[in-house]
Motif scaffolding. Structure first.
Motif, mmCIF file in Angstrom:
data_model
loop_
_atom_site.group_PDB
_atom_site.id
_atom_site.type_symbol
_atom_site.label_atom_id
_atom_site.label_comp_id
_atom_site.label_asym_id
_atom_site.label_seq_id
_atom_site.Cartn_x
_atom_site.Cartn_y
_atom_site.Cartn_z
ATOM 1 N N PHE A 187 14.033 3.921 -9.431
ATOM 2 C CA PHE A 187 15.223 4.422 -8.829
ATOM 3 C C PHE A 187 15.479 6.029 -8.960
ATOM 4 O O PHE A 187 15.604 6.922 -8.002
ATOM 5 N N ASN A 188 15.072 6.543 -10.102
ATOM 6 C CA ASN A 188 14.994 8.031 -10.361
ATOM 7 C C ASN A 188 14.193 8.638 -9.497
ATOM 8 O O ASN A 188 14.344 9.549 -9.217
ATOM 9 N N ARG A 189 12.874 7.966 -9.480
ATOM 10 C CA ARG A 189 11.731 8.593 -8.635
ATOM 11 C C ARG A 189 12.299 8.628 -7.152
ATOM 12 O O ARG A 189 12.038 9.724 -6.381
ATOM 13 N N LEU A 190 12.712 7.754 -6.802
ATOM 14 C CA LEU A 190 13.230 7.712 -5.234
ATOM 15 C C LEU A 190 14.389 8.536 -4.770
ATOM 16 O O LEU A 190 14.270 9.245 -3.814
ATOM 17 N N THR A 191 15.260 8.841 -5.835
ATOM 18 C CA THR A 191 16.526 9.386 -5.807
ATOM 19 C C THR A 191 16.731 10.766 -6.485
ATOM 20 O O THR A 191 17.729 11.488 -6.283
ATOM 21 N N HIS A 192 15.525 11.265 -7.049
ATOM 22 C CA HIS A 192 15.620 12.260 -8.080
ATOM 23 C C HIS A 192 16.727 12.268 -8.794
ATOM 24 O O HIS A 192 17.772 13.346 -9.076
ATOM 25 N N LYS A 221 22.360 8.618 -3.588
ATOM 26 C CA LYS A 221 21.921 8.644 -2.142
ATOM 27 C C LYS A 221 20.522 8.724 -2.006
ATOM 28 O O LYS A 221 19.603 9.052 -2.965
ATOM 29 N N LEU A 222 19.885 8.301 -1.009
ATOM 30 C CA LEU A 222 18.493 7.865 -0.726
ATOM 31 C C LEU A 222 18.157 8.575 0.679
ATOM 32 O O LEU A 222 18.741 8.137 1.393
ATOM 33 N N ASP A 223 17.382 9.569 0.649
ATOM 34 C CA ASP A 223 16.904 10.191 2.029
ATOM 35 C C ASP A 223 15.578 9.471 2.617
ATOM 36 O O ASP A 223 14.784 9.558 1.912
ATOM 37 N N LEU A 224 16.044 8.801 3.795
ATOM 38 C CA LEU A 224 14.855 8.194 4.329
ATOM 39 C C LEU A 224 14.412 9.158 5.525
ATOM 40 O O LEU A 224 14.912 9.888 5.929
ATOM 41 N N PRO A 225 13.167 8.937 5.961
ATOM 42 C CA PRO A 225 12.353 9.913 6.588
ATOM 43 C C PRO A 225 12.719 10.243 8.152
ATOM 44 O O PRO A 225 13.053 11.330 8.490
ATOM 45 N N ALA A 270 22.168 4.519 1.019
ATOM 46 C CA ALA A 270 22.561 4.033 -0.335
ATOM 47 C C ALA A 270 21.630 3.301 -1.038
ATOM 48 O O ALA A 270 21.300 2.330 -0.585
ATOM 49 N N LEU A 271 21.300 3.687 -2.476
ATOM 50 C CA LEU A 271 20.425 2.808 -3.052
ATOM 51 C C LEU A 271 21.008 2.353 -4.386
ATOM 52 O O LEU A 271 21.631 3.206 -5.102
ATOM 53 N N ILE A 272 21.067 1.246 -4.587
ATOM 54 C CA ILE A 272 21.614 0.436 -5.988
ATOM 55 C C ILE A 272 20.600 -0.054 -6.867
ATOM 56 O O ILE A 272 19.810 -0.588 -6.630
ATOM 57 N N ASP A 273 20.854 0.438 -8.225
ATOM 58 C CA ASP A 273 20.050 -0.187 -9.105
ATOM 59 C C ASP A 273 20.712 -1.247 -9.743
ATOM 60 O O ASP A 273 21.894 -0.954 -10.266
ATOM 61 N N THR A 274 20.300 -2.303 -10.123
ATOM 62 C CA THR A 274 20.917 -3.584 -10.711
ATOM 63 C C THR A 274 20.475 -4.025 -12.013
ATOM 64 O O THR A 274 19.467 -3.570 -12.356
ATOM 65 N N VAL A 275 21.291 -4.776 -12.595
ATOM 66 C CA VAL A 275 20.903 -5.368 -13.813
ATOM 67 C C VAL A 275 19.553 -6.310 -13.597
ATOM 68 O O VAL A 275 19.493 -6.944 -12.539
ATOM 69 N N GLY A 276 18.700 -6.260 -14.629
ATOM 70 C CA GLY A 276 17.382 -7.097 -14.393
ATOM 71 C C GLY A 276 17.689 -8.561 -14.824
ATOM 72 O O GLY A 276 18.600 -8.829 -15.573
ATOM 73 N N PHE A 277 17.171 -9.304 -14.253
ATOM 74 C CA PHE A 277 17.290 -10.946 -14.448
ATOM 75 C C PHE A 277 16.165 -11.012 -15.757
ATOM 76 O O PHE A 277 15.218 -10.540 -15.971
ATOM 77 N N ILE A 278 16.203 -12.382 -16.085
ATOM 78 C CA ILE A 278 15.409 -12.658 -17.381
ATOM 79 C C ILE A 278 15.387 -14.048 -17.254
ATOM 80 O O ILE A 278 16.166 -14.940 -16.721
ATOM 81 N N SER A 279 14.441 -15.003 -17.733
ATOM 82 C CA SER A 279 14.094 -16.205 -17.571
ATOM 83 C C SER A 279 15.275 -16.863 -18.696
ATOM 84 O O SER A 279 15.574 -16.262 -19.793
ATOM 85 N N ASP A 280 15.758 -17.972 -18.184
ATOM 86 C CA ASP A 280 16.704 -18.684 -18.984
ATOM 87 C C ASP A 280 18.232 -17.733 -19.070
ATOM 88 O O ASP A 280 18.718 -17.702 -20.146
ATOM 89 N N LEU A 281 18.405 -17.103 -17.976
ATOM 90 C CA LEU A 281 19.442 -16.207 -18.091
ATOM 91 C C LEU A 281 20.823 -17.001 -18.279
ATOM 92 O O LEU A 281 20.929 -18.037 -17.531
ATOM 93 N N PRO A 282 21.708 -17.005 -19.314
ATOM 94 C CA PRO A 282 22.859 -17.536 -19.423
ATOM 95 C C PRO A 282 23.693 -17.622 -18.290
ATOM 96 O O PRO A 282 23.955 -16.659 -17.649
ATOM 97 N N THR A 283 24.380 -18.887 -18.406
ATOM 98 C CA THR A 283 24.846 -19.073 -17.110
ATOM 99 C C THR A 283 26.381 -18.293 -17.034
ATOM 100 O O THR A 283 26.844 -17.839 -16.146
#
Length: 441
Positions: free
Chosen positions: A221-226, A245-249, A255-268
């Motif tokens: 995310f940091n690399r793409l959006t500086h 903001k993400l600039d496409l060629p 708009a680029l969204i960074d979300t929370v990561g998933f994990i095995s056995d993620l609590p319900t």
């Protein structure tokens, strides 16, 4: 009941961890051991020891057999651990019995992840979601965990009947709090809906990064959006979603969204509480699944991500957006393996993928090109003739479509070739019913 799951002391806590496994298929991999160690360190605890234990016969009172409990007690003492972590699911009775037997605070995998989320939440929305998840977790553990369940007397005098039990009072208190938190989160949902509607009106494409925790989403995310959002080699470094903001060629701003990561056995409880945030991904125009191809558990982690996304799709009624994959950490692989993945991505995979390194910047141009191609897929090209008076329609098409040709005729009319999605075409026809759009074959 609203206290933290762990009462922190000024000095760092020290944790000992046992990962129970029951069948050969459950035996923890080295990656699972590393992940569990990372979870403990993400909590700010020192790691005393982490050990998988084969549970041949489940003990209903302790989960672990008597010999394993004795071994854990000895190891906790030897390593001066103040917390015992069972990296699995404990019933309320098992947790209480282990605490009495070990003489220490005991938490299971769900409690551990909830604590980390509590530390990471920075925004008001994040804190609301974490608190709701924690209360849902606590409510599920009320049954048979209290020793003060005697009924309070109702009314006055010895003839008055029994009133409500302490358990019922605690449950009612938590239910009231849950209702308030869900009401506050509904307000968050409405705010997000307004923001999404604003982006749709401006024609801004939305791309969401999804993936297993610690797969490198925030670094990418940091690399793409500086940008410089918090990114660290630890589980759940990102909790609150971030939009930049993400600039496409060719398409320009997205708009680029960074979300929370998933994990095995993620609590319900976490999935339920974070549904408003996670649904932001389902309402994106494109998902970029960031995978850690240097991990030995890459395939299992990818499956865990899809399990959560498919559950969200089912529960929310929203259809999963198109998806591409960013095969990250290519720099951490042996050259032969990295070359094989680069060739596989270049010759075609399903879903489409690009081999990248968020750390070194390798593959960023190819990833942006694939994002553009994927966003344009499903759009059709139309020929539209606009009279001199149709300046507003011309501006609308430039703002909401991908204009590939715009020529002025001698009579002052404009002949446009523009790519539009079915949704955008419907919006254009509703806004300008007198203007014809002809499909270019």
């Amino acid at each position: 009941m609203t206290d933290k799951l762990i009462d922190r002391l000024p000095a760092p806590e020290r944790a000992g961890v046992v990962i129970p496994w029951f069948t050969p298929a459950d035996r923890p991999s080295p990656d699972r051991l590393q992940e569990t160690s990372g979870l403990v360190e993400a909590l700010g605890c020192e790691l005393g020891f982490v050990r998988p234990d084969h549970v041949r016969e489940v003990n209903s009172s302790f989960l672990l057999s008597g010999g394993l409990v004795d071994r854990m007690a000895a190891d906790l003492d030897a390593n001066e651990c103040t917390i015992a972590v069972i990296d699995g699911a404990l019933t309320p009775v098992q947790q209480r019995n282990l605490e009495k037997r070990l003489g220490r605070k005991v938490i299971d995998r769900t409690g551990l992840i909830l604590e980390i989320f509590g530390l990471r939440a920075r925004t008001k929305e994040g804190r609301l979601q974490v608190e709701l998840a924690r209360i849902l977790y606590e409510r599920s553990r009320l049954v048979r965990t209290w020793t003060h369940l005697e009924r309070q007397r109702g009314g006055s005098g010895f003839l008055s009947g029994p009133g409500e039990s302490q358990l019922e009072a605690d449950r009612r208190m938590l239910d009231d709090r849950i209702v308030r938190l869900r009401r506050d989160l509904d307000e968050v949902k409405r705010t997000r809906a307004v923001q999404r509607a604003g982006r749709r009106r401006t024609g801004t494409p939305v791309i969401a990064l999804v993936g297993y925790t610690n797969s490198g989403k925030s670094t990418l995310f940091n690399r793409l959006t500086h940008s410089d959002v918090f990114a660290r080699d630890m589980p759940f470094a990102t909790l609150d979603p971030t939009i930049r903001k993400l600039d496409l060629p060719s398409l320009g701003e997205a708009a680029l969204i960074d979300t929370v990561g998933f994990i095995s056995d993620l609590p319900t409880h976490l999935i339920d509480s974070f549904q408003a945030t996670l649904e932001e991904s389902l309402q994106a125009d494109l998902l970029v699944h960031v995978r850690d191809r240097a991990s030995a558990s890459d395939m299992e982690q990818a499956d865990d991500v899809m399990i959560v996304l498919e559950r969200l799709e089912k529960e929310s009624g929203l259809k999963l957006p198109p998806m591409i994959e960013a095969w990250n950490k290519i720099d951490a692989l042996p050259e032969a393996r990295a070359l094989a993945l680069r060739n596989l991505a270049a010759t075609g995979s399903e879903p489409p993928a690009v081999a990248v390194s968020a750390l070194t910047g390798e593959g960023m141009d190819a990833l942006l090109a694939l994002i553009e191609t994927s966003l344009l897929r499903g759009r059709q090209e139309f020929g539209i003739v606009l009279g001199p008076e149709a300046g507003r329609a011309r501006a609308w098409l430039h703002r909401n479509g991908d204009v590939t040709g715009d020529e002025m005729a001698e009579d002052g009319s404009a002949r446009l070739r523009v790519r539009l999605s079915a949704e955008r075409l419907g919006q254009f026809r509703a806004e300008f019913p007198d203007i014809e759009a002809t499909l270019v074959v």
